[in-house]
Write an enzyme that holds these catalytic residues in place. Structure first.
Site, short mmCIF file in Angstrom:
data_model
loop_
_atom_site.label_atom_id
_atom_site.label_comp_id
_atom_site.label_asym_id
_atom_site.label_seq_id
_atom_site.Cartn_x
_atom_site.Cartn_y
_atom_site.Cartn_z
N LYS A 82 -23.70 48.20 -70.47
CA LYS A 82 -23.03 46.92 -70.72
C LYS A 82 -21.52 47.10 -70.79
O LYS A 82 -20.77 46.36 -70.15
CB LYS A 82 -23.53 46.32 -72.04
CG LYS A 82 -22.70 45.14 -72.53
CD LYS A 82 -23.22 44.59 -73.83
CE LYS A 82 -22.70 45.26 -75.07
NZ LYS A 82 -21.30 44.94 -75.43
N ASN A 83 -21.09 48.10 -71.56
CA ASN A 83 -19.65 48.24 -71.79
C ASN A 83 -18.89 48.79 -70.58
O ASN A 83 -17.66 48.78 -70.56
CB ASN A 83 -19.38 49.12 -73.01
CG ASN A 83 -19.66 48.37 -74.31
OD1 ASN A 83 -19.97 47.18 -74.28
ND2 ASN A 83 -19.55 49.06 -75.43
N CYS A 86 -14.84 38.04 -85.68
CA CYS A 86 -16.25 38.19 -85.32
C CYS A 86 -16.93 38.89 -86.48
O CYS A 86 -16.28 39.31 -87.43
CB CYS A 86 -16.42 38.96 -84.03
SG CYS A 86 -16.28 40.72 -84.21
N ARG A 141 -10.71 42.32 -85.50
CA ARG A 141 -10.61 42.72 -84.09
C ARG A 141 -9.51 42.00 -83.30
O ARG A 141 -9.78 41.21 -82.39
CB ARG A 141 -11.97 42.53 -83.41
CG ARG A 141 -13.06 43.32 -84.09
CD ARG A 141 -14.39 43.19 -83.40
NE ARG A 141 -14.51 44.06 -82.24
CZ ARG A 141 -15.64 44.21 -81.57
NH1 ARG A 141 -16.72 43.57 -81.92
NH2 ARG A 141 -15.69 45.01 -80.53
N ASP A 185 -20.77 52.53 -82.28
CA ASP A 185 -21.91 51.75 -81.80
C ASP A 185 -23.25 52.42 -82.07
O ASP A 185 -24.30 51.85 -81.78
CB ASP A 185 -21.77 51.46 -80.29
CG ASP A 185 -20.71 50.39 -80.01
OD1 ASP A 185 -20.23 49.75 -80.96
OD2 ASP A 185 -20.38 50.19 -78.83
N ARG A 245 -27.93 40.36 -76.20
CA ARG A 245 -26.58 40.56 -75.66
C ARG A 245 -26.46 41.96 -75.05
O ARG A 245 -25.68 42.16 -74.12
CB ARG A 245 -25.52 40.44 -76.77
CG ARG A 245 -25.31 39.03 -77.27
CD ARG A 245 -24.15 38.99 -78.21
NE ARG A 245 -23.00 39.67 -77.62
CZ ARG A 245 -21.97 40.15 -78.29
NH1 ARG A 245 -21.95 40.05 -79.60
NH2 ARG A 245 -20.99 40.74 -77.68
#
Ligand code: UD1
Length: 428
Positions: A22-23, A127, A132, A315, A407
């Site tokens: 994803k990233n 968030c 952030r 993460d 997500r």
């Protein structure tokens, strides 16, 4: 809203394939804004964040072609092939409605201002895992000659022509590095990004940009040099495997005393995570694109500290908290990247975990067993830790708000089912 029901106690075993990252995919899709020619991506994961990014690009006038029919593989489908054609780019605006659901939308800022001389991107705002801010993205573009104002919640950037500059970010920022590297590709002259993020996803992006005609050296180190070129061209690029998805399934296998093979991945970007898993007592062997983990009956708790790559990734912090919650002994876990990234701890405590939080430090004492309960996902990786805890808890765990999981984890329930887990998605 869908929820997940998990009946814990099954030892995971078998083989599944890992999806594209994803990233890596999110910045790569934005890189297509830099050229008038089509760019094709393969191994794109089917995730809500990818859908959001494609929607954002489409409303800017980018033509999106999806070939959604990936071949079936163990526990899921092979990634999608997506072609983006930004020749008709006509609206350099990223509206709040889309940006608010995904902070990575800020990645359109650099490419838009570099290609069109203009961009209006909503501020991501707060968030769940902290403030952030995007001040470093703005500082870098300003140094490259953009005029930037922040008004009515939008960052408005304009520059008739970006100019190469020497950039130094105050902290290591992944998307900040990516945004500035993309912008610098079309600037006049040389840009040097110091204190650059060294994450493998930055390298994947640089490799694609180079294939598009960019002149970049040093990606993967903390100094990246970019010689600007007048235009980039189209290419085809395969998205790298998702190292965080890989790490998450390794943790799930470890926590359940499992024996699991992950294919289509690489251990090359996972040294810090694999090292910690070996400290818990797991046996890990790797061959080409396969990682094999065999867990002991009971894990040993491991202390850790998150930091930018190549150190232990933030993460993966939540997933290791779930592991420590059922391991032998106790662990000190220090989060140095984000404030407020322990929200999973209160949910894990609902499952019986013994955790004390003091600022950015969590003290976890392992227990022989957790008990199923109803818990709520609060952010993407927090939800992954609840799934792992649910897999080992006695009885049934119900996880609510799983849109957070969707997500970032492609076919999570199918993949875990393929490994023998008792997991069910319930439509509400
Ligand atoms: C990326 C990852 C995310 C991961 C994070 C850290 C993507 C799409 N997301 O997020 O999964 O958790 O890296 O590895 O790749 N900061 C500022 N000002 C800025 C930019 C960052 O203060 O302009 C701070 C942040 O608040 C945070 C730290 O720097 O405390 C690192 O953030 P950053 O690396 O930018 O995270 P993201 O790129 O958003």
């Amino acid at each position: 809203m869908d929820k997940l029901l998990i009946t814990g106690g099954t030892r995971l075993s078998g083989e599944i394939s890992i999806s594209g990252a994803k990233n890596a995919a999110l910045p790569l899709l934005c890189a297509a804004l830099l050229t008038k020619e089509p760019v094709t991506f393969t191994n794109v994961p089917r995730l809500n964040d990818i859908g959001t990014m494609l929607k954002l690009l489409a409303q800017m006038g980018v033509k999106v072609s999806r070939d959604g029919h990936g071949a079936a593989t163990g526990g899921g489908l092979a990634g999608e092939t997506i072609t983006l054609d930004a020749s008709g780019l006509n609206n350099a605006v990223a509206p709040y409605e889309l940006v608010k659901t995904m902070r990575a939308s800020i990645l359109v800022l650099g490419p838009l201002v570099a290609r069109t001389g203009e961009a209006r991107v909503s501020l991501p705002g707060g968030c769940a895992i902290g403030a952030r801010p995007v001040d470093q993205h703005i500082k870098g573009l300003t140094a490259m000659g953009a005029t930037i104002t922040v008004e009515h919640g939008y960052v408005h950037a304009s520059a008739s022509q970006l100019k190469g500059a020497r950039l130094f970010t105050d902290m290591v920022t992944v998307t900040g590095t990516e945004n500035l590297m993309m912008a610098a590709c079309l600037a006049v002259g040389e840009t040097v990004i110091e204190n650059a993020a060294r994450e493998p996803e930055v390298v994947d992006l640089a490799n694609c940009l180079v294939a598009m005609g960019a002149r970049i050296s040093g990606a993967g180190s903390d100094v990246i040099r970019i010689q600007g070129v007048p235009a980039l061209h189209g290419t085809s690029h395969r998205i790298m495997p998702d190292r965080i998805e890989t790490g998450t399934y390794l943790c799930a296998a470890a926590a359940t005393g499992g024996d699991v093979r992950l294919t289509g991945t690489s251990s090359a970007y996972l040294d810090a995570v694999i090292d910690k898993l070996m400290d818990t007592g797991c046996e890990i062997t790797t061959e080409r694109d396969v990682i094999h983990l065999k867990a002991p009956a009971r894990l040993t708790a491991v202390s850790l500290r998150t930091a930018p790559y190549p150190a232990f990734p933030t993460d993966m912090q939540a997933q290791f908290m779930a592991i420590n919650a059922v391991a032998e002994g106790s662990a000190v876990m220090r989060e140095t990247i984000f404030e407020n990234r322990f929200m999973h701890a209160v949910e894990l405590i609902r499952l019986g975990a013994q955790i004390k939080i003091d600022g950015n430090v969590a003290f976890v004492t392992g227990r022989a067993a957790l008990e199923g309960a109803t818990v709520m996902a609060t952010d993407l990786r927090a939800s992954a830790s609840l799934v792992i805890a649910g897999l080992v808890a006695q009885g049934e765990t119900s996880i609510e708000r799983i849109y957070h999981l969707d997500r970032g984890y492609e076919n999570l329930d199918q993949k875990l089912t393929a490994l023998g887990a008792k997991i069910q998605r319930v439509k509400a």
